[in-house]
Scaffold this active site. Structure first.
Site, PDB file in Angstrom:
ATOM      1  N   ASN A 151       0.815  -1.048  -0.029  1.00 24.73           N
ATOM      2  CA  ASN A 151      -0.047  -0.006  -0.095  1.00 24.73           C
ATOM      3  C   ASN A 151       0.939   1.288  -0.157  1.00 24.73           C
ATOM      4  O   ASN A 151       0.161   2.235  -0.331  1.00 24.73           O
ATOM      5  CB  ASN A 151      -0.894  -0.056   1.159  1.00 24.73           C
ATOM      6  CG  ASN A 151      -0.220  -0.355   2.555  1.00 24.73           C
ATOM      7  OD1 ASN A 151       0.251  -1.526   2.552  1.00 24.73           O
ATOM      8  ND2 ASN A 151      -0.409   0.556   3.601  1.00 24.73           N
ATOM      9  N   GLN A 179      -5.127  -3.713  -2.060  1.00 20.74           N
ATOM     10  CA  GLN A 179      -4.349  -2.860  -2.909  1.00 20.74           C
ATOM     11  C   GLN A 179      -4.613  -3.486  -4.121  1.00 20.74           C
ATOM     12  O   GLN A 179      -4.453  -2.557  -5.226  1.00 20.74           O
ATOM     13  CB  GLN A 179      -2.914  -2.330  -2.714  1.00 20.74           C
ATOM     14  CG  GLN A 179      -2.909  -1.603  -1.229  1.00 20.74           C
ATOM     15  CD  GLN A 179      -3.551  -0.171  -1.454  1.00 20.74           C
ATOM     16  OE1 GLN A 179      -3.780   0.535  -2.340  1.00 20.74           O
ATOM     17  NE2 GLN A 179      -4.244   0.427  -0.310  1.00 20.74           N
ATOM     18  N   THR A 237     -26.011  -8.783  11.688  1.00 20.94           N
ATOM     19  CA  THR A 237     -26.844  -8.528  10.319  1.00 20.94           C
ATOM     20  C   THR A 237     -25.901  -7.829   9.501  1.00 20.94           C
ATOM     21  O   THR A 237     -25.143  -6.801   9.614  1.00 20.94           O
ATOM     22  CB  THR A 237     -27.930  -7.772  10.748  1.00 20.94           C
ATOM     23  OG1 THR A 237     -28.740  -8.218  11.843  1.00 20.94           O
ATOM     24  CG2 THR A 237     -28.879  -7.295   9.739  1.00 20.94           C
ATOM     25  N   CYS A 325      -1.907   5.564   7.938  1.00 18.14           N
ATOM     26  CA  CYS A 325      -2.135   5.150   9.310  1.00 18.14           C
ATOM     27  C   CYS A 325      -1.012   5.827   9.887  1.00 18.14           C
ATOM     28  O   CYS A 325      -0.948   5.885  11.114  1.00 18.14           O
ATOM     29  CB  CYS A 325      -2.066   3.503   9.481  1.00 18.14           C
ATOM     30  SG  CYS A 325      -3.269   3.043   8.131  1.00 18.14           S
TER      31      CYS A 325
END
Ligand SMILES: *Cc1c(COP(=O)(O)O)cnc(C)c1O
Length: 386
Positions: A151, A179, A237, A325
């Site tokens: 990435n 990626q 769900t 990040c």
């Protein structure tokens, strides 16, 4: 001001067609897909369709796709699942030093639980070889997890070769392909991939939804407990609009994938070729050819990536330093350090990641603006002698 988005490795713009596909499931089609009545079954059919779209994009079967919250959850599910299930067979895992933190931090967690992890070093281009994987294999190796494409620097790993080796040695093979999906052709059967992670928002789908491909016959314990959804493999769900949007987005991304890739490569290579002509002493990070079609990553010596980003942003250009990040923290990127860069050079890195909407004018604007920024910042840098 005109704004140019060159941070597509962090996230992408939702495709209008994906939004259009999602809208009914955020409004009038609201049943729970687990309900046996009409309202539920209508939605269950939409999930089936998305499962076919996702499976079709990587040559998997629909039953091999588990929908979940994104790439991070997919990496966690695959790695922790194999570790838990096959602990009796062995407790050794092989990965690389340049994985996304979703893989690396999961491996660190397993180390604290008594597993042994080999972090393969990479070469100056961020590449590992199949021979390194072979040499690291032991009788107690249960899993190899190597990312499809990096990435930060865009380097594409030798996935088919590693897949063939793992199949021959009967070791599970997982790849974080977040990626790569929607950017590179992927065939999980031909490439002998056992598990593959993907994320909707990296290929113009919505955020908060992803999928894990798990080859038929492999039984993984679920990471999330509490219901029989996804055939007991992921409770809770389903994010129905997200899944529907991801299905449509992956179909769009794979339509004309190679042509879009060639178009991006031309622009990528224009940047890669011309930036060093305008900025002295810069270094391309990542492999020169085995590289994602949309990734450019340069270290501009003697200056800080963070300062470059701020000044680019003032000029309307959105880029990244290393990875979304790690920016915001002062630690240099673990990927660049693993590739042998010094802290100083790693700190000066700028990543620009294109989309198929990026134009030549955008690239020309970067070629005009970035050299001026570099010159100004270097003028203020005590490290730069000119
Ligand atoms: C973005 C990314 C992830 C995380 O995916 P999310 O869906 O944002 O959780 C994991 N691995 C790689 C290589 C990525 O680029």
């Amino acid at each position: 001001m005109k704004r140019i988005y060159l941070d597509n490795a962090a996230t992408t713009k939702l495709a209008p067609e994906a939004l259009e596909a999602m809208m009914p499931y955020m409004t009038e089609i609201y049943g729970n897909p687990s309900s046996p009545h009409y309202f539920g079954q209508q939605v269950a059919a939409a999930l089936d369709k998305a499962r076919q779209q996702v499976a079709g994009a990587i040559n998997a079967e629909p039953g091999e796709i588990i929908f979940m919250s994104g790439g991070t959850e997919a990496d966690n599910t695959a790695i922790r699942g194999i570790a838990e299930r096959y602990a009796k067979k062995g407790r050794h895992i092989i990965t690389t030093a340049v994985e996304h933190h979703a893989v690396l931090h999961t491996c660190k967690l397993l180390e604290r639980q008594g597993y042994e992890v080999t972090y393969l070093p990479v070469d100056e281009y961020g590449m590992v070889t199949v021979d390194q994987v072979r040499e690291a294999m032991r009788d107690d190796t249960i899993l190899v997890t190597v990312m499809f494409a990096n990435n930060e620097v865009g380097t594409i790993m030798p996935i088919p070769e590693i897949g063939a080796l793992c199949r021959e040695r009967k070791v599970f093979f997982h790849t974080d392909a977040v990626q790569a999906v929607g950017h590179l052709p992927i065939d999980v059967k031909a490439m002998n991939i056992d598990m593959l992670s993907m994320s909707g928002h990296k290929f113009h789908g919505p955020k908060g939804v992803g999928a894990l491909y798990v080859r038929k016959g492999i039984v993984l314990p679920p990471l999330i407990e509490g219901g029989a959804q996804e055939r007991n493999r992921r409770a809770g769900t389903e994010n129905v609009p997200g899944i529907v949007g991801m299905g449509r987005a992956i179909e769009l991304a794979c339509d004309g994938l190679l042509e879009k890739g060639e178009k991006m490569k031309l622009l990528r290579d224009k940047l890669i070729r011309e930036l060093p002509l305008r900025i002295p002493e810069i270094k391309l990070n990542g492999h020169p050819t085995m590289r994602l079609p949309n990734n450019v990553n340069y270290s501009i010596k003697y200056i800080e990536g963070e300062s470059i980003l701020l000044m680019l942003d003032l000029k309307g250009i959105a880029a990244s330093s290393g990875s979304a990040c790690t920016s915001g923290s002062l630690d240099p990127s673990h990927v660049l350090l693993a590739m042998g860069l010094t802290h100083e050079v790693a700190h000066g890195s700028v990543r620009m990641t294109l989309s198929d909407e990026t134009t030549e004018e955008d690239i020309d604007y970067v070629l005009e603006v970035l050299p001026r920024i570099a010159e100004r910042l270097r003028g203020m840098s005590p490290l730069y002698k000119g």
